[in-house]
Design a protein around this motif. Sequence first.
Motif, PDB file in Angstrom:
ATOM      1  N   GLU A  86       0.829  -1.210   0.000  1.00 25.04           N
ATOM      2  CA  GLU A  86       0.000   0.000   0.000  1.00 25.04           C
ATOM      3  C   GLU A  86       0.868   1.268   0.000  1.00 25.04           C
ATOM      4  N   PHE A  87       1.974   1.240   0.754  1.00 24.97           N
ATOM      5  CA  PHE A  87       2.884   2.400   0.727  1.00 24.97           C
ATOM      6  C   PHE A  87       3.362   2.639  -0.709  1.00 24.97           C
ATOM      7  N   MET A  88       3.673   1.546  -1.411  1.00 24.51           N
ATOM      8  CA  MET A  88       4.139   1.692  -2.790  1.00 24.51           C
ATOM      9  C   MET A  88       3.050   2.325  -3.657  1.00 24.51           C
ATOM     10  N   SER A  89       1.811   1.861  -3.494  1.00 24.12           N
ATOM     11  CA  SER A  89       0.767   2.403  -4.375  1.00 24.12           C
ATOM     12  C   SER A  89       0.394   3.842  -3.991  1.00 24.12           C
ATOM     13  N   LEU A  90       0.658   4.232  -2.743  1.00 22.53           N
ATOM     14  CA  LEU A  90       0.389   5.616  -2.336  1.00 22.53           C
ATOM     15  C   LEU A  90       1.563   6.550  -2.654  1.00 22.53           C
ATOM     16  N   GLY A  91       2.682   5.962  -3.079  1.00 31.12           N
ATOM     17  CA  GLY A  91       3.877   6.774  -3.339  1.00 31.12           C
ATOM     18  C   GLY A  91       4.565   7.224  -2.066  1.00 31.12           C
ATOM     19  N   VAL A  92       4.376   6.459  -0.982  1.00 35.43           N
ATOM     20  CA  VAL A  92       4.958   6.826   0.310  1.00 35.43           C
ATOM     21  C   VAL A  92       6.414   6.357   0.396  1.00 35.43           C
ATOM     22  N   ARG A  93       7.270   7.262   0.866  1.00 38.18           N
ATOM     23  CA  ARG A  93       8.684   6.935   1.112  1.00 38.18           C
ATOM     24  C   ARG A  93       8.864   6.777   2.622  1.00 38.18           C
ATOM     25  N   MET A  94       9.364   5.629   3.050  1.00 32.00           N
ATOM     26  CA  MET A  94       9.469   5.367   4.490  1.00 32.00           C
ATOM     27  C   MET A  94      10.910   5.536   4.976  1.00 32.00           C
ATOM     28  N   ARG A  95      11.044   6.133   6.170  1.00 36.82           N
ATOM     29  CA  ARG A  95      12.358   6.263   6.798  1.00 36.82           C
ATOM     30  C   ARG A  95      12.269   5.875   8.265  1.00 36.82           C
ATOM     31  N   HIS A  96      13.290   5.205   8.755  1.00 38.19           N
ATOM     32  CA  HIS A  96      13.356   4.937  10.193  1.00 38.19           C
ATOM     33  C   HIS A  96      14.183   6.034  10.864  1.00 38.19           C
ATOM     34  N   LEU A  97      13.664   6.582  11.962  1.00 37.48           N
ATOM     35  CA  LEU A  97      14.400   7.565  12.753  1.00 37.48           C
ATOM     36  C   LEU A  97      14.610   6.996  14.148  1.00 37.48           C
ATOM     37  N   GLY A  98      15.852   6.906  14.574  1.00 35.47           N
ATOM     38  CA  GLY A  98      16.120   6.417  15.926  1.00 35.47           C
ATOM     39  C   GLY A  98      17.456   5.713  15.986  1.00 35.47           C
ATOM     40  N   ARG A  99      17.809   5.272  17.205  1.00 32.15           N
ATOM     41  CA  ARG A  99      19.060   4.527  17.406  1.00 32.15           C
ATOM     42  C   ARG A  99      18.906   3.114  16.901  1.00 32.15           C
ATOM     43  N   TRP A 110      13.909  -5.359   8.316  1.00 31.33           N
ATOM     44  CA  TRP A 110      12.658  -4.922   7.699  1.00 31.33           C
ATOM     45  C   TRP A 110      12.599  -3.406   7.509  1.00 31.33           C
ATOM     46  N   PHE A 111      13.122  -2.676   8.515  1.00 34.05           N
ATOM     47  CA  PHE A 111      13.202  -1.214   8.346  1.00 34.05           C
ATOM     48  C   PHE A 111      14.035  -0.898   7.096  1.00 34.05           C
ATOM     49  N   ASP A 112      15.180  -1.590   6.978  1.00 35.12           N
ATOM     50  CA  ASP A 112      16.081  -1.319   5.850  1.00 35.12           C
ATOM     51  C   ASP A 112      15.427  -1.690   4.519  1.00 35.12           C
ATOM     52  N   LEU A 113      14.734  -2.830   4.534  1.00 37.72           N
ATOM     53  CA  LEU A 113      14.093  -3.288   3.304  1.00 37.72           C
ATOM     54  C   LEU A 113      13.005  -2.295   2.861  1.00 37.72           C
ATOM     55  N   ALA A 114      12.203  -1.838   3.812  1.00 38.06           N
ATOM     56  CA  ALA A 114      11.119  -0.904   3.469  1.00 38.06           C
ATOM     57  C   ALA A 114      11.686   0.437   3.014  1.00 38.06           C
ATOM     58  N   GLU A 115      12.747   0.882   3.659  1.00 42.79           N
ATOM     59  CA  GLU A 115      13.387   2.147   3.236  1.00 42.79           C
ATOM     60  C   GLU A 115      13.883   2.038   1.804  1.00 42.79           C
ATOM     61  N   GLY A 123       5.888  10.733  -3.062  1.00 40.65           N
ATOM     62  CA  GLY A 123       4.764  11.304  -2.320  1.00 40.65           C
ATOM     63  C   GLY A 123       5.163  11.639  -0.900  1.00 40.65           C
ATOM     64  N   LEU A 124       4.284  11.296   0.032  1.00 38.27           N
ATOM     65  CA  LEU A 124       4.542  11.552   1.450  1.00 38.27           C
ATOM     66  C   LEU A 124       5.793  10.823   1.937  1.00 38.27           C
ATOM     67  N   THR A 125       6.638  11.516   2.688  1.00 42.81           N
ATOM     68  CA  THR A 125       7.735  10.846   3.398  1.00 42.81           C
ATOM     69  C   THR A 125       7.251  10.525   4.806  1.00 42.81           C
ATOM     70  N   LEU A 126       7.240   9.240   5.120  1.00 35.25           N
ATOM     71  CA  LEU A 126       6.731   8.770   6.414  1.00 35.25           C
ATOM     72  C   LEU A 126       7.910   8.366   7.296  1.00 35.25           C
ATOM     73  N   CYS A 127       8.130   9.116   8.365  1.00 32.03           N
ATOM     74  CA  CYS A 127       9.211   8.781   9.298  1.00 32.03           C
ATOM     75  C   CYS A 127       8.627   7.996  10.471  1.00 32.03           C
ATOM     76  N   ILE A 128       9.204   6.846  10.729  1.00 35.37           N
ATOM     77  CA  ILE A 128       8.795   6.045  11.877  1.00 35.37           C
ATOM     78  C   ILE A 128       9.865   6.234  12.950  1.00 35.37           C
ATOM     79  N   ASN A 129       9.491   6.928  14.023  1.00 32.86           N
ATOM     80  CA  ASN A 129      10.434   7.150  15.123  1.00 32.86           C
ATOM     81  C   ASN A 129      10.369   5.950  16.050  1.00 32.86           C
TER      82      ASN A 129
END
Length: 234
Positions: A86-99, A110-115, A123-129
Amino acid sequence: MGDLPAHIGIIMDGNGRWAKLRGLPRIEGHRCGEESIMVTVRACARLGVKYLSLFAFSTENWERPEEEVAFLVGMSRDMLRRRLDEFMSLGVRMRHLGRRDGIPDHILAWFDLAEKATAANEGLTLCINFNYGGRGEILDAAARLAGNARREEIMPEELDEELVKSEFYFPGLPDIDLLIRTAGEMRISNFMLWHCANSYIHVSPVLWPDFREPHLKEAIDHYKRISEESESDF
Ligand code: IPE
Ligand code: IPE
Ligand code: MG
């Protein structure tokens, strides 16, 4: 009305209270929070919000009961697994933020794979803290800058805001325009301290698992109103 906020940050709070009200274990609140996340991501993508940062797990949250921690850690991976298409079809770019230190390798994978899979989306850049703390982010940047100075790659007098930001988890991330906290408490809880320096704050009484598009729109309208009022003060 003022402009749409370019960067929205959300402290998603109240999952435990939501579950307690229903006589359910706390993890049921976290489980139901996934729908609120998806509703918010879809709405932000559609409205044209550029960045959305979601506080999913703080560096302090490791202190919670073992079972709850295990659920939250596993849920972050399962959610990415379930929602990547769904992120792909929405054009969402995912990033992990944190240690990264402290997060099990099979979750980081999985964080790395999704990034990587979403890196070219525009589209939207989605940061997961996740395993995130605002002071920790500034400290980690300070430690790297000190190392760079010791190796004489930078001179202390060169230090400015841009150089500090260049060592953050996501160097290009702009400041947060609108900070939303659900479940009514008026606290920052160590969320993105640098990026929130000038944010407008909207505290919603709604518990996170009940958060839906009208609540997001209410926060955005509040932001548009108050940011326009303060501009017209000049
Ligand atoms: C927020 O809900 C989710 C996380 C911190 C991961 P809480 O679990 O903090 O819910 P309350 O504050 O106990 O209601
Ligand atoms: C903030 O909520 C952290 C997240 C939303 C992940 P908490 O419930 O953990 O924070 P406090 O305890 O209210 O500061
Ligand atoms: Mg809480």
